[in-house]
Design a protein around this motif. Structure first.
Motif, mmCIF file in Angstrom:
data_model
loop_
_atom_site.group_PDB
_atom_site.id
_atom_site.type_symbol
_atom_site.label_atom_id
_atom_site.label_comp_id
_atom_site.label_asym_id
_atom_site.label_seq_id
_atom_site.Cartn_x
_atom_site.Cartn_y
_atom_site.Cartn_z
ATOM 1 N N THR A 1 0.828 -1.206 0.000
ATOM 2 C CA THR A 1 0.000 0.000 0.000
ATOM 3 C C THR A 1 0.862 1.256 0.000
ATOM 4 O OG1 THR A 1 -1.742 -1.178 1.207
ATOM 5 C CG2 THR A 1 -1.830 1.219 1.234
ATOM 6 N N LEU A 2 2.001 1.184 0.660
ATOM 7 C CA LEU A 2 2.916 2.336 0.727
ATOM 8 C C LEU A 2 3.873 2.390 -0.465
ATOM 9 C CD1 LEU A 2 3.757 2.192 4.534
ATOM 10 C CD2 LEU A 2 2.256 3.826 3.376
ATOM 11 N N VAL B 1 9.905 -2.592 10.673
ATOM 12 C CA VAL B 1 9.463 -1.207 10.900
ATOM 13 C C VAL B 1 7.939 -1.153 10.994
ATOM 14 C CG1 VAL B 1 9.348 1.092 9.876
ATOM 15 C CG2 VAL B 1 11.499 -0.177 9.830
ATOM 16 N N LEU B 2 7.252 -1.863 10.096
ATOM 17 C CA LEU B 2 5.788 -1.858 10.114
ATOM 18 C C LEU B 2 5.246 -2.572 11.355
ATOM 19 C CD1 LEU B 2 5.146 -2.494 6.331
ATOM 20 C CD2 LEU B 2 4.367 -0.499 7.643
ATOM 21 N N LEU C 1 12.746 3.849 4.979
ATOM 22 C CA LEU C 1 12.195 3.272 6.199
ATOM 23 C C LEU C 1 11.429 4.318 6.999
ATOM 24 C CD1 LEU C 1 15.209 1.053 7.335
ATOM 25 C CD2 LEU C 1 13.124 0.331 6.166
ATOM 26 N N ALA C 2 11.884 5.565 6.987
ATOM 27 C CA ALA C 2 11.154 6.637 7.668
ATOM 28 C C ALA C 2 9.784 6.833 7.031
ATOM 29 C CB ALA C 2 11.953 7.935 7.627
ATOM 30 N N GLN C 3 9.732 6.742 5.705
ATOM 31 C CA GLN C 3 8.447 6.861 5.007
ATOM 32 C C GLN C 3 7.518 5.708 5.396
ATOM 33 O OE1 GLN C 3 8.779 6.710 0.752
ATOM 34 N NE2 GLN C 3 6.564 6.674 0.434
ATOM 35 N N PRO D 1 0.619 7.732 5.976
ATOM 36 C CA PRO D 1 -0.705 7.247 6.391
ATOM 37 C C PRO D 1 -1.094 5.970 5.660
ATOM 38 C CG PRO D 1 -0.895 9.186 4.978
ATOM 39 C CD PRO D 1 0.550 9.040 5.291
ATOM 40 N N LEU D 2 -1.833 5.121 6.354
ATOM 41 C CA LEU D 2 -2.317 3.865 5.790
ATOM 42 C C LEU D 2 -3.839 3.883 5.739
ATOM 43 C CD1 LEU D 2 -0.037 1.332 7.688
ATOM 44 C CD2 LEU D 2 -0.161 1.566 5.205
#
Length: 421
Positions: free
Chosen positions: A49-50, A69-70, A103-105, A110-111
């Motif tokens: 999604t990202l 990270v997620l 990784l910061a992104q 937003p998800l």
């Protein structure tokens, strides 16, 4: 693990080779690995999604870094400020095919909200294969199904069986004296749960005296299913056909006492060697491992059959991606064949207890039904009278033990009592 090794073995080998890690770091590493496997479908969906699907990230290590990270973001509520020191490692320590700004992104973008209802929503939210959730949806209404999936998605608590049976209150009091928080598990007579996250229980005097054995609640219930409706197993001979590493073998040995006998076997020499070692450590001289097993001498024969393990996915989350509908059918054939093979060796009047850690009727009720149709002379004994009204209301479905993950801590288990006439 991502290359195909079982999670448990891959993790054990990695931690064995790791240097400079303390106990707390090792426990966190193990938790993070299990959690990323447990939630892999949802984490990968979030990555797609990202705009960062695993297929676009060349190295497995960096695919895992995105999942980490997620996981820290979605399941631990951690911000990038907290996550960044954990993943900003020097280049020689980890591959650098992805940059820290990516990784910061991943940590901050937003998800979208997932769909509100339906089996696919549950399969995605709790990271299970569609086929398995659809099959379970045929058996349970959505609220029950969601509770089961949520329970299978939790990191399992540490459960013990108190030795000898009936001394739980005393052992809990002694644990409290040594500063270990524990509580009784209502559905099993001798089960306790360790409340705190530390592993201090293994250093207690009560543990070193052999008064506690690590054992899932469901496994303890299966051993209870081997008890006579009246009296005890004391002095009897019991056979544990699929003994594995011997957890139930040890529990049965306590049930029969020194005047009884437990004979155990398993097709895996490695696991049976573990069972032998555990029996030796506890000085259980009335446990033996003859081959072939003298089943004609046993009053109770326990068959904890090979199965899909759908009831134990909380403990082995990587297995959810290895089970298929086809393999469930193959397990059914194996289980039925095993019961047929044993039926002729069991003496008249003996109790044959069939058990699995599966949630699927193809491996449970259907196996029992097909066995009774093919092999005359066996009848099903209801388990409810053994557990009593209060526990039976939670544990029993018809004549069977059916411990669902949402109702019984530690997973889903099935057992049936088959009496040979």
């Amino acid at each position: 693990m991502l290359k195909g090794d079982p999670l448990k073995a891959a993790l054990a080998n990695a931690l064995k080779d790791a240097e400079g890690l303390g106990g707390q770091e090792r426990r966190f590493t193990a938790l993070a690995v299990r959690e990323m496997s447990r939630h892999q479908r949802l984490l990968d969906l979030a990555a797609r999604t990202l705009g960062h699907p695993p297929s676009k990230i060349g190295l497995l290590e960096d695919q895992t870094l995105v999942r980490y990270v997620l996981w820290r973001r979605l399941f631990c509520g951690a911000s990038w400020v907290r996550i960044s020191p954990e993943v900003k490692l020097p280049g020689p320590v980890r591959p650098r095919t992805i940059k820290d700004d990516l990784l910061a992104q991943v940590a901050e973008s937003p998800l979208p909200e997932p769909p509100a209802s339906g089996a696919e929503r549950l399969a995605t939210r709790y990271s299970f294969p569609n086929w398995l959730v659809n099959r379970l949806a045929e058996l349970h209404p959505e609220p029950v199904l969601e509770a089961m999936l949520a329970a299978l998605d939790e990191e399992p608590s540490l459960h013990f069986r108190v030795r000898p049976s009936g001394t739980r209150a005393e052992v809990l009091a002694r644990l409290a004296e040594e500063g270990v928080a524990a509580e009784p598990v209502a559905v099993a007579l001798d089960a306790v749960r360790i409340v705190e996250a530390s592993h201090r229980v293994f250093e207690t005097r009560v543990m070193k005296e052999g008064r506690l054995q690590v054992q899932d609640v469901g496994s303890q219930l299966i051993v209870e299913a081997c008890r006579p409706l009246e009296g005890t197993l004391s002095g009897q001979t019991v056979a544990d056909v699929c003994a594995g590493a011997g957890g139930k073998t040890l529990a049965l040995a306590d049930e029969v006492g020194k005047a009884g006998r437990v004979v155990a076997g398993d097709r895996s020499r490695r696991r049976l060697a573990q069972a032998r070692e555990r029996a030796r450590e506890l000085s259980l001289r009335h446990v033996s491992f003859p081959h072939p097993l003298p089943l004609e001498q046993a009053g109770v024969v326990l068959v904890d059959a090979p199965c899909s393990g759908t009831g134990s996915l909380a403990r082995e989350p990587d297995q959810k991606w290895k089970i298929t509908a086809k393999s469930v059918g193959e397990f059914h054939d194996t289980q039925l064949g095993l019961l047929e093979e044993l039926a002729g060796q069991v003496k008249p009047g003996a109790l044959l207890v069939y058990a699995t850690c599966s949630l699927l009727p193809e491996e449970n009720d259907t196996v029992v039904r097909d066995f009774l149709a093919k092999v005359p002379g066996f009848t099903v004994e209801p388990l409810a009278p053994l557990f009593g009204p209060e526990r039976a209301a939670v544990l029993c479905d018809g004549p069977f033990l059916r411990a669902l993950p949402s109702r019984v801590p530690g997973g889903g288990f099935f057992a049936a009592r088959l009496r040979k006439g």
